[in-house]
Motif scaffolding. Structure first.
Motif, short mmCIF file in Angstrom:
data_model
loop_
_atom_site.label_atom_id
_atom_site.label_comp_id
_atom_site.label_asym_id
_atom_site.label_seq_id
_atom_site.Cartn_x
_atom_site.Cartn_y
_atom_site.Cartn_z
N ALA A 133 -32.97 -79.12 -28.34
CA ALA A 133 -33.80 -80.29 -28.09
C ALA A 133 -32.95 -81.54 -28.18
N LEU A 134 -33.15 -82.42 -27.23
CA LEU A 134 -32.50 -83.73 -27.27
C LEU A 134 -33.57 -84.75 -27.65
N ILE A 135 -33.36 -85.39 -28.76
CA ILE A 135 -34.31 -86.38 -29.25
C ILE A 135 -33.90 -87.74 -28.69
N CYS A 136 -34.81 -88.34 -27.93
CA CYS A 136 -34.52 -89.66 -27.34
C CYS A 136 -35.47 -90.66 -27.96
N THR A 137 -34.95 -91.71 -28.50
CA THR A 137 -35.83 -92.69 -29.14
C THR A 137 -35.22 -94.08 -29.07
N PRO A 138 -36.08 -95.07 -28.93
CA PRO A 138 -35.58 -96.43 -29.13
C PRO A 138 -35.29 -96.62 -30.62
N ILE A 139 -34.39 -97.50 -30.93
CA ILE A 139 -34.20 -97.88 -32.33
C ILE A 139 -35.19 -99.00 -32.62
N TYR A 140 -36.18 -98.69 -33.41
CA TYR A 140 -37.12 -99.71 -33.87
C TYR A 140 -36.83 -99.94 -35.34
N TRP A 141 -36.54 -101.12 -35.70
CA TRP A 141 -36.29 -101.43 -37.11
C TRP A 141 -35.33 -100.43 -37.74
N TYR A 142 -34.26 -100.13 -37.05
CA TYR A 142 -33.16 -99.34 -37.62
C TYR A 142 -33.54 -97.90 -37.91
N GLY A 143 -34.62 -97.44 -37.30
CA GLY A 143 -35.02 -96.04 -37.44
C GLY A 143 -35.55 -95.53 -36.11
N MET A 144 -35.86 -94.24 -36.08
CA MET A 144 -36.51 -93.71 -34.89
C MET A 144 -37.94 -94.26 -34.82
N SER A 145 -38.54 -94.23 -33.65
CA SER A 145 -39.91 -94.71 -33.52
C SER A 145 -40.83 -93.85 -34.38
N ALA A 146 -41.97 -94.41 -34.78
CA ALA A 146 -42.89 -93.68 -35.66
C ALA A 146 -43.41 -92.42 -34.97
N GLN A 147 -43.57 -92.46 -33.65
CA GLN A 147 -44.05 -91.24 -32.99
C GLN A 147 -42.98 -90.14 -33.07
N THR A 148 -41.73 -90.52 -32.98
CA THR A 148 -40.67 -89.53 -33.12
C THR A 148 -40.67 -88.95 -34.54
N LYS A 149 -40.83 -89.85 -35.50
CA LYS A 149 -40.87 -89.38 -36.90
C LYS A 149 -42.05 -88.45 -37.11
N ALA A 150 -43.19 -88.80 -36.52
CA ALA A 150 -44.39 -87.96 -36.68
C ALA A 150 -44.16 -86.57 -36.10
N PHE A 151 -43.35 -86.48 -35.06
CA PHE A 151 -43.03 -85.16 -34.52
C PHE A 151 -42.47 -84.25 -35.62
N PHE A 152 -41.59 -84.80 -36.44
CA PHE A 152 -41.02 -84.02 -37.53
C PHE A 152 -42.06 -83.78 -38.64
N ASP A 153 -42.72 -84.84 -39.06
CA ASP A 153 -43.66 -84.73 -40.18
C ASP A 153 -44.75 -83.70 -39.90
N ARG A 154 -45.27 -83.74 -38.70
CA ARG A 154 -46.42 -82.90 -38.37
C ARG A 154 -46.08 -81.40 -38.35
N SER A 155 -44.82 -81.08 -38.22
CA SER A 155 -44.44 -79.65 -38.21
C SER A 155 -44.89 -78.95 -39.48
N PHE A 156 -45.04 -79.73 -40.54
CA PHE A 156 -45.47 -79.18 -41.83
C PHE A 156 -46.73 -78.32 -41.70
N THR A 157 -47.66 -78.76 -40.88
CA THR A 157 -48.92 -78.02 -40.76
C THR A 157 -48.71 -76.62 -40.22
N HIS A 158 -47.57 -76.39 -39.58
CA HIS A 158 -47.35 -75.07 -38.98
C HIS A 158 -46.48 -74.14 -39.82
N TYR A 159 -45.72 -74.69 -40.76
CA TYR A 159 -44.90 -73.78 -41.56
C TYR A 159 -45.33 -73.75 -43.03
N ALA A 160 -46.30 -74.60 -43.40
CA ALA A 160 -46.74 -74.63 -44.80
C ALA A 160 -47.47 -73.34 -45.15
N GLY A 161 -47.43 -73.01 -46.42
CA GLY A 161 -48.14 -71.83 -46.89
C GLY A 161 -47.32 -70.57 -46.69
#
Lengths: 211, 211, 211, 211
Positions: free
Chosen positions: D68-96
């Motif tokens: 996967a190639l992650i493409c994101t604008p730099i917003y406030w010195y980080g990836m965009s919140a939607q990009t970050k949410a892509f990572f955070d949300r994975s939790f629902t699929h591997y938790a438990g």
């Protein structure tokens, strides 16, 4: 001690850590790099290592130790050059093949590491590069980077007046150097649901918690 | 509070900081980002901002405040996406020209900022990216990034058992939020030879000390 | 050149940059730090600076230059100790007060800076600490950190075979060293809506674009 | 694509990478996160996951992919919140626990990853936090972070005029995404004396070269 000053602020942090180690019954020695290191890693095909006491420091003190606390002033957003040379020069002892380099590499792994830095400025970003460097070294050598203390001071010893109380933190780090919990996981690392175990349950491996 | 959990470990750090602020007579409010932010910054040419309470949070709470402590769990080595969205969404209020964006930009500067993070792992490198991000934000907005606390915990509230005592550090940060010395120099910055001033001498500007 | 090897990979990057500078009509000199620096910054109250040619390097080459490209191998996730000593030792020339330290500090500012690093490993995170360090130095001295090149190689010169073509990138950096656009904004920085200006419009200051 | 803009600069980098992948015969799909993700990871004890298409994105596109190639604008010195949410949300699929989380975790490992970022400013330090984050993710999941491209632009598409030629670099990254050499060593990693192997000798494991 990577500072050229014997009574400087990073030395004060190291001294505090040693007090903590003493209190915990841990044998700890304070060594000033300037007593052992006088030069840089050369091109070993063209020149020998500097005629100083680096081999004594590295082979007789660092390798046998179970851990090391690196104390350095922040000079230009990095560790002092003498501290950096401590790392660079190790190359002369593990380069090549044979039983001696193998022994050295084996002894470089599995230590506990800490970092104590002193800087004139207080902003938290000042030491990011050094923390990154020590973290990478810890990973490369399978070491545990168990603690980091940052104090501010310029005049000799005034780190004692930093209201964030870095001397206290350094002393605590020295005390707990070999007992602190350390974790740096990979996805498959078995883990407990509780980080700080109380009585039971600690062995219940539950992957699937957010890293 | 950038955690979705009301009783999580980063929330516990925030609560401790508030106790410290209370003790110092500082008016502090604990706000959960999830109550205010439901979506991301869109392409404003194609869509409006999400229908949530971000404007209330940003305009009525953040802008008038003299400081803000950002509390977030470390998710995948970054701040939570809701915390990131807090920053991203500000764009809708300062973009463009005119008196309102100008007022917003003026009010975004000169605050005191702090960061409190909680993670399952203890290794110091885990939060480097977040510290860097907040430091850069602080510089861009001429804010003072006065403190950073990192605690470890996974089960709700167990950060209280982290032997590095992050709750205590958070409480101290809350107490000293508006009194801590902060420095982030440039080469020409006038400075005293002593970082922690006592009685006199503080005004003697002596450039030429190592940064 | 911060490598002890004359024909190493970071030296090859420096050589490529010089070819680029030559092509652009820029006067550039390749200097090996090992020819000038033999020791560390000492405690100046207890000892003098090492008896080497650092003063010549710093006062006659670095200070008068309009820019500098720092070339270093990545040793243990940092710049080589000799490269670090280049920065540390500058202290002896700007410390204290008087017209000479003032002149030195004035000449340390406003340069163009670049960084070229060579490492055995290819992973992008390897050089984070060094990039951070040079960026902070650039800010402290109001310099422009205009380019960064990372090549991989271990055997002498094999950086030429890195498929990411770092030698080409270094040559390009040398060619454009004094013409590249550089930006590192603060909230109030006037800016154009276009980063790469064509013919017109460039002066229209439009704050309110995302940093 | 983590940008809300369909025709923005990070999207242009992603498009260039896809051209490169096409040229190499690699099957690549361009997906905009905004089409799939509408909200943040909630406290799963109090609320369900947002009613959007994240599961489709994560389970049907990301997990089966070899990279996967992650493409994101730099917003406030980080990836965009939607990009970050892509990572955070994975939790629902591997938790438990159970076969499904195990399958998910197994599929999260061993991918090739890349990062392409676009920012208004050109200074190299701007993206340090994002590079750190992706590098840590890569290590946690035993993935290979094979390339990083940084382009500057503000107006839509003007990254094409960045003289550092990031579109070309992105295209090259797309072309070589699955063939690039990647290395991130530990002390015991067997390695060749040459990073870029030609005909012979590659198997001669020679530890003892500087990391």
């Amino acid at each position: 001690m990577g500072s050229p000053r014997r009574d400087g602020n990073s030395a004060a942090l190291g001294e505090a850590a040693r007090r903590g180690a003493d209190a915990a019954g841990t044998l700890a020695t304070l060594l000033f790099l300037d007593d052992y290191i006088q030069g840089f890693l050369p091109d070993l095909r063209r020149a020998g290592a500097p005629a100083d006491r680096y081999a004594e420091l590295f082979l007789e003190h660092f390798l046998p130790a179970d851990g090391a606390l690196i104390c350095t002033p922040i000079y230009w957003y990095g560790m002092s050059a003498q501290t950096k040379a401590f790392f660079d020069r190790s190359f002369t002892h593990y380069a090549g093949s044979g039983p001696e380099p193998e022994r050295v590499m084996a002894r470089m792994t599995g230590k506990r590491l800490g970092l104590a830095v002193a800087s004139e400025e207080t902003y938290p970003g000042a030491a990011l590069g050094i923390v990154h460097q020590v973290q990478e070294y810890a990973r490369y050598t399978h070491s545990d980077f168990v603690g980091y203390v940052h104090g501010a001071g310029n005049r000799r010893g005034e780190v004692a007046r930093d209201p964030r109380r870095p001397l206290e933190a350094a002393e605590q780090l020295g005390r707990e150097f070999f007992t602190r919990t350390y974790s740096d996981y990979r996805i498959e690392t078995p883990r407990s649901r509780t980080v700080w175990e109380s009585e039971a349950s600690a062995l219940a491996s539950t992957p699937g918690v957010l890293p």
